[in-house]
Design an enzyme around this catalytic site. Structure first.
Site, PDB file in Angstrom:
ATOM      1  N   GLU A 140     -18.920  28.235  56.088  1.00 11.99           N
ATOM      2  CA  GLU A 140     -19.446  29.556  56.413  1.00 11.99           C
ATOM      3  C   GLU A 140     -20.711  29.476  57.265  1.00 11.99           C
ATOM      4  O   GLU A 140     -21.437  30.454  57.397  1.00 11.99           O
ATOM      5  CB  GLU A 140     -19.700  30.363  55.131  1.00 11.99           C
ATOM      6  CG  GLU A 140     -18.405  30.762  54.426  1.00 11.99           C
ATOM      7  CD  GLU A 140     -18.635  31.594  53.179  1.00 11.99           C
ATOM      8  OE1 GLU A 140     -17.694  32.288  52.776  1.00 11.99           O
ATOM      9  OE2 GLU A 140     -19.733  31.537  52.592  1.00 11.99           O
ATOM     10  N   ASN A 184      -8.182  24.779  48.384  1.00 11.52           N
ATOM     11  CA  ASN A 184      -7.162  25.447  47.584  1.00 11.52           C
ATOM     12  C   ASN A 184      -5.830  25.356  48.320  1.00 11.52           C
ATOM     13  O   ASN A 184      -5.740  24.735  49.382  1.00 11.52           O
ATOM     14  CB  ASN A 184      -7.559  26.891  47.254  1.00 11.52           C
ATOM     15  CG  ASN A 184      -7.676  27.776  48.495  1.00 11.52           C
ATOM     16  OD1 ASN A 184      -7.111  27.483  49.554  1.00 11.52           O
ATOM     17  ND2 ASN A 184      -8.411  28.863  48.366  1.00 11.52           N
ATOM     18  N   ASP A 252     -16.229  28.271  43.715  1.00 11.08           N
ATOM     19  CA  ASP A 252     -17.563  27.675  43.871  1.00 11.08           C
ATOM     20  C   ASP A 252     -18.086  27.153  42.539  1.00 11.08           C
ATOM     21  O   ASP A 252     -18.701  26.082  42.477  1.00 11.08           O
ATOM     22  CB  ASP A 252     -18.530  28.701  44.443  1.00 11.08           C
ATOM     23  CG  ASP A 252     -18.075  29.221  45.801  1.00 11.08           C
ATOM     24  OD1 ASP A 252     -17.543  28.425  46.589  1.00 11.08           O
ATOM     25  OD2 ASP A 252     -18.244  30.427  46.058  1.00 11.08           O
TER      26      ASP A 252
END
Length: 299
Positions: A140, A184, A252
């Protein structure tokens, strides 16, 4: 000088979570039931979970010169995170989350100050990066900054943990310097350009991804658990059963717990089991990092 055990280079967002029964249709104005607001961002979330479990942690990133930035800095300081590497510039990154009754969510991000992070900012914190036990990275902040941090850390003894989220193309020469890759099923599918819809497919993807990194791949599958790939071993670690009410930040929380357990000298499988327990507790409560467990609540 005492160096932190964990350094996190990544995003800091302020989250606005709207609880609602469904998403609005195109052109429809839909009324939400409630608003939950608080700290977020993958980088900050992972740092907070590490700190809450007792690891000395430092954060490197940027927040805006606004009240959201001030609130985020307050959150870091409240759990003892070293924030000298967090600068203030522009507008704070925001996460707008639509939370549905089953715990699933849809999220939109405003990049804000996160994408103002530069290589010069990293240079100022190089000493911390090169002397930590674990370096945590996500996607990010600008990709060239992530690659630059990996290059700096490669010559040190720290373990580089990359969470390729949101999924982004990574230069192979950068990826091969990463010790532990955490993704994921959606991110793994992106990286492998292949379906990851079952445990068997996840094992294949994790095995293939392992060839591209140094030590291990952890492929998380939500309620199905995780795949742990290392050496010649590719195993499935089931998730702890729990009634989920809010999955915000669960990934997270998982990564912070994984790093904590690895720092304790646990195996990758043992660390994945512990991380599953921590994230299960996280999803059983509302809120972002405010809902993350402390070590005391898990004893």
């Amino acid at each position: 000088m005492e160096f932190p055990q964990v350094v996190v280079v990544g995003s800091l967002n302020y989250d606005l979570v709207l609880k609602q029964d469904r998403l609005p249709y195109k052109g429809e104005t839909y009324t939400a039931d409630d608003l939950i607001q608080g700290p977020g961002g993958k980088g900050a979330n992972q740092a907070v979970q590490c700190a809450k479990l007792g690891l000395s942690t430092a954060m490197i990133g940027k927040v805006g010169e606004d009240r959201f930035g001030e609130a985020l800095l307050g959150t870091l300081r409240a759990v003892g995170i070293n924030d000298e590497g967090v600068k203030r510039q522009g507008t704070t990154g925001l996460g707008v989350v639509h939370l549905l009754p089953d715990g699933d969510y849809y999220s939109t991000l405003l990049k804000g100050a996160n994408h103002l992070l530069t290589e010069s900012d990293i240079d100022e914190q190089k000493n911390f990066i090169q002397n930590c036990e674990f370096l945590l990275l996500q996607q990010e902040v600008p990709d060239h900054v992530v690659e630059y941090v990996i290059d700096i850390a490669e010559s040190s003894n720290c373990q580089i943990v990359l969470n390729n989220a949101p999924a982004r193309s990574i230069k192979e020469d950068s990826l091969k310097k990463v010790d532990i890759l955490v993704v994921n099923e959606t991110e793994a599918a992106y990286m492998e350009n292949a379906s990851v819809d079952s445990i068997d497919e996840a094992k294949v993807a994790a095995s293939n991804l392992l060839k591209r990194v140094q030590k291990a791949v952890i492929l998380t599958l939500g309620e199905k658990g995780a795949i742990v790939a290392q050496g010649t071993s590719v195993i499935h670690v089931p998730a702890k059963k729990v009634t989920a009410v809010d999955a915000t930040g669960a990934g997270d929380s998982y990564i912070g717990a994984l790093v904590f357990s690895l720092n304790e000298g646990k195996s990758y499988e043992e660390a994945a089991i512990f991380a599953s327990e921590i994230s299960a507790k996280t999803v059983s409560q509302y809120g972002g990092s405010d809902s993350f467990p402390t070590h005391n609540t898990m004893v």
